[in-house]
Write a protein that holds these residues in place. Structure first.
Motif, PDB file in Angstrom:
ATOM      1  N   ASP A  41       2.351   1.523  -3.485  1.00 43.48           N
ATOM      2  CA  ASP A  41       1.656   2.177  -4.319  1.00 43.48           C
ATOM      3  C   ASP A  41       1.256   3.645  -4.175  1.00 43.48           C
ATOM      4  OD1 ASP A  41       1.483  -0.378  -5.547  1.00 43.48           O
ATOM      5  OD2 ASP A  41      -0.483  -0.748  -4.502  1.00 43.48           O
ATOM      6  N   ARG A  42       1.178   4.075  -2.890  1.00 42.80           N
ATOM      7  CA  ARG A  42       0.834   5.402  -2.566  1.00 42.80           C
ATOM      8  C   ARG A  42       1.964   6.458  -3.072  1.00 42.80           C
ATOM      9  NH1 ARG A  42      -3.915   5.927   0.782  1.00 42.80           N
ATOM     10  NH2 ARG A  42      -5.242   4.507  -0.152  1.00 42.80           N
ATOM     11  N   ASP A  60      -1.863   8.041   4.163  1.00 36.93           N
ATOM     12  CA  ASP A  60      -1.765   9.491   3.443  1.00 36.93           C
ATOM     13  C   ASP A  60      -0.864  10.555   4.432  1.00 36.93           C
ATOM     14  OD1 ASP A  60      -3.090   8.422   1.499  1.00 36.93           O
ATOM     15  OD2 ASP A  60      -5.162   9.364   1.941  1.00 36.93           O
ATOM     16  N   MET A  96       0.962  -1.350  -0.070  1.00 37.12           N
ATOM     17  CA  MET A  96       0.220   0.023   0.070  1.00 37.12           C
ATOM     18  C   MET A  96       0.843   1.252   0.069  1.00 37.12           C
ATOM     19  SD  MET A  96      -2.876   0.818   2.952  1.00 37.12           S
ATOM     20  CE  MET A  96      -3.970   2.472   2.553  1.00 37.12           C
ATOM     21  N   GLU A 113      -6.350   4.591   6.036  1.00 36.70           N
ATOM     22  CA  GLU A 113      -6.286   5.303   4.801  1.00 36.70           C
ATOM     23  C   GLU A 113      -5.559   6.791   5.151  1.00 36.70           C
ATOM     24  OE1 GLU A 113      -6.665   4.608   1.501  1.00 36.70           O
ATOM     25  OE2 GLU A 113      -7.976   2.719   1.285  1.00 36.70           O
ATOM     26  N   ALA A 128       2.281   6.866  -6.941  1.00 41.46           N
ATOM     27  CA  ALA A 128       1.304   7.527  -7.343  1.00 41.46           C
ATOM     28  C   ALA A 128       1.671   9.148  -7.435  1.00 41.46           C
ATOM     29  CB  ALA A 128      -0.014   7.307  -6.699  1.00 41.46           C
ATOM     30  N   VAL A 184       2.499   9.586   3.963  1.00 43.11           N
ATOM     31  CA  VAL A 184       3.173   9.693   2.730  1.00 43.11           C
ATOM     32  C   VAL A 184       3.736  11.156   2.590  1.00 43.11           C
ATOM     33  CG1 VAL A 184       3.051   9.689   0.200  1.00 43.11           C
ATOM     34  CG2 VAL A 184       2.464   7.678   1.735  1.00 43.11           C
TER      35      VAL A 184
END
Length: 192
Positions: free
Chosen positions: A29-30, A170, A26, A166, A33, A173
């Motif tokens: 992937d974040r 976020d 996860m 989530e 992106a 990140v």
């Protein structure tokens, strides 16, 4: 630092039935992106390193797995150490992997993410990983990613099912990228 911020996520879990790899994927992937970021996962279950008997550079012949890990860690502008908490600490396999190297981590920004089966979400493991980062001559990001109740925040296929997870990922990140970019830009190359 290259045009892209290169991040290596080092996953320190090889246990059968593990769940921390879902968090690692996860995060990868974040990060991927985000424009200008290239993140790769070094999963010790899929890319194992031998038990430390001697630092990799002092071994003859040098194992390919260690040479590959060294090249990957050296190329990284920043890293994230990810581990479940086992008996109040991070995993032995993560410690073994890190012990093979030093220059590869020197002066690099390193974030930590820990998982746990209880409500503290790997708090002790994360604190000890930050101490480990300091011992490597690297810079631990103050903000940590803690994932409590790991078995409840992902479904059976590894998809996140928790709005709190989530939001935490976020925030991590965002904080990590600020920290990594600031320090990677200021970091001088390490002399061989």
């Amino acid at each position: 630092m290259t045009d892209k911020l290169h991040i290596v996520l080092l996953l320190g879990s090889i246990r059968q039935g593990r769940r921390s790899h879902w968090l690692a994927r996860m995060l990868m992937d974040r990060l991927n992106a985000v424009p200008g970021v290239k993140a790769e996962l070094w999963d010790l279950a899929e890319r194992p390193l031998p038990l430390l008997e001697n630092r990799w550079a002092e071994q003859n012949p040098q194992p390919e797995s260690l040479a590959s890990a060294s090249a990957s860690f050296r190329a990284a502008d920043a890293l994230v150490f990810i581990s479940p908490e086992y008996h109040g600490s991070y995993t032995g396999v993560l410690k073994n992997a890190v012990d093979h190297f030093w220059k590869e981590f020197h002066r690099k920004p390193i974030g930590v993410a820990a998982t746990g089966s209880g409500r503290f979400g790997g708090l002790n493991a994360s604190t000890e990983m930050q101490q480990l980062v300091l011992s490597l001559g690297a810079f631990p990001m103050p903000y940590k990613l803690l994932v409590p109740f790991i078995s409840k925040v992902f479904d059976a296929e590894g998809n996140p099912v928790s709005p709190e997870l989530e939001a935490s990922v976020d925030t991590f990140v965002q904080e990590f990228l600020w920290f990594a970019r600031a320090l990677a830009a200021a970091r001088e190359p390490v002399r061989a």
